[in-house]
Motif scaffolding. Sequence first.
Motif, short mmCIF file in Angstrom:
data_model
loop_
_atom_site.label_atom_id
_atom_site.label_comp_id
_atom_site.label_asym_id
_atom_site.label_seq_id
_atom_site.Cartn_x
_atom_site.Cartn_y
_atom_site.Cartn_z
N UNK A 120 -50.22 -57.19 6.93
CA UNK A 120 -50.46 -55.77 7.41
C UNK A 120 -49.39 -55.21 7.49
N UNK A 121 -49.23 -54.07 7.08
CA UNK A 121 -48.17 -53.14 6.59
C UNK A 121 -47.33 -52.94 8.03
N UNK A 122 -47.99 -52.35 9.10
CA UNK A 122 -47.29 -51.84 10.13
C UNK A 122 -46.58 -53.22 10.90
N UNK A 123 -47.49 -54.34 10.99
CA UNK A 123 -47.40 -55.47 11.65
C UNK A 123 -45.94 -56.06 10.89
N UNK A 124 -46.00 -56.18 9.67
CA UNK A 124 -44.96 -56.63 8.80
C UNK A 124 -43.51 -55.96 9.16
N UNK A 177 -46.72 -47.72 13.56
CA UNK A 177 -45.41 -48.22 13.58
C UNK A 177 -44.98 -47.30 14.91
N UNK A 178 -45.03 -46.15 14.93
CA UNK A 178 -44.48 -45.29 15.95
C UNK A 178 -44.98 -45.71 17.41
N UNK A 179 -46.16 -46.05 17.48
CA UNK A 179 -46.74 -46.53 18.77
C UNK A 179 -46.56 -47.77 19.43
N UNK A 210 -40.67 -53.50 1.80
CA UNK A 210 -42.06 -53.13 1.35
C UNK A 210 -42.89 -54.15 1.60
N UNK A 211 -44.32 -53.83 1.94
CA UNK A 211 -45.32 -54.52 2.30
C UNK A 211 -46.39 -54.40 1.15
N UNK A 228 -42.43 -47.24 0.30
CA UNK A 228 -43.80 -47.56 -0.32
C UNK A 228 -43.82 -47.21 -1.79
N UNK A 229 -42.91 -46.85 -2.49
CA UNK A 229 -42.60 -46.51 -3.88
C UNK A 229 -43.56 -45.43 -4.37
#
Length: 146
Positions: A91-95, A129-131, A39-40, A12-13
């Motif tokens: 969407x960050x988690x989806x990507x 992401x974890x779930x 990176x999204x 995420x920089x």
Amino acid sequence: MSQYSHILLAADFNQESEDVSARAAALKDTFSATLSIIHVLEPISIAYGGEFPVDLGDLHKELEKQAESQLKELGAQLGVPPERQYLEVGITEKEILRVGKEKHVDLIVMGSHGRHGLALLLGSTANAVLHHAEIDVLAVRIKKSK
């Protein structure tokens, strides 16, 4: 612990995320694994300022250019070639999950701010992401800057 062969670092920089990158690099070395970086960018659409619509397309292009530069820099630091550096929009988690699945990753390494209260209820990328991941996820605690 199982042997990991392909690790995906979700970058995420943020300044505090150096620990996350270092952990991913150490795991890569420990397991002689392949390391990839993602990176999204969340999409920026049209915003309405008063009565006149404001096109944020130029802003998105600039953000994408900066992210591309930061991704290349991190890739060079970690020895990750350009073909394993992924800059995605969505969407960050989806990507993260999509790229992880497409590239046959077996471990995702990402930062976690360890939010509590309302911020936790609203959810976080690491939690999502974890779930939803079908593979292992290492959430590295990001310490707050002083």
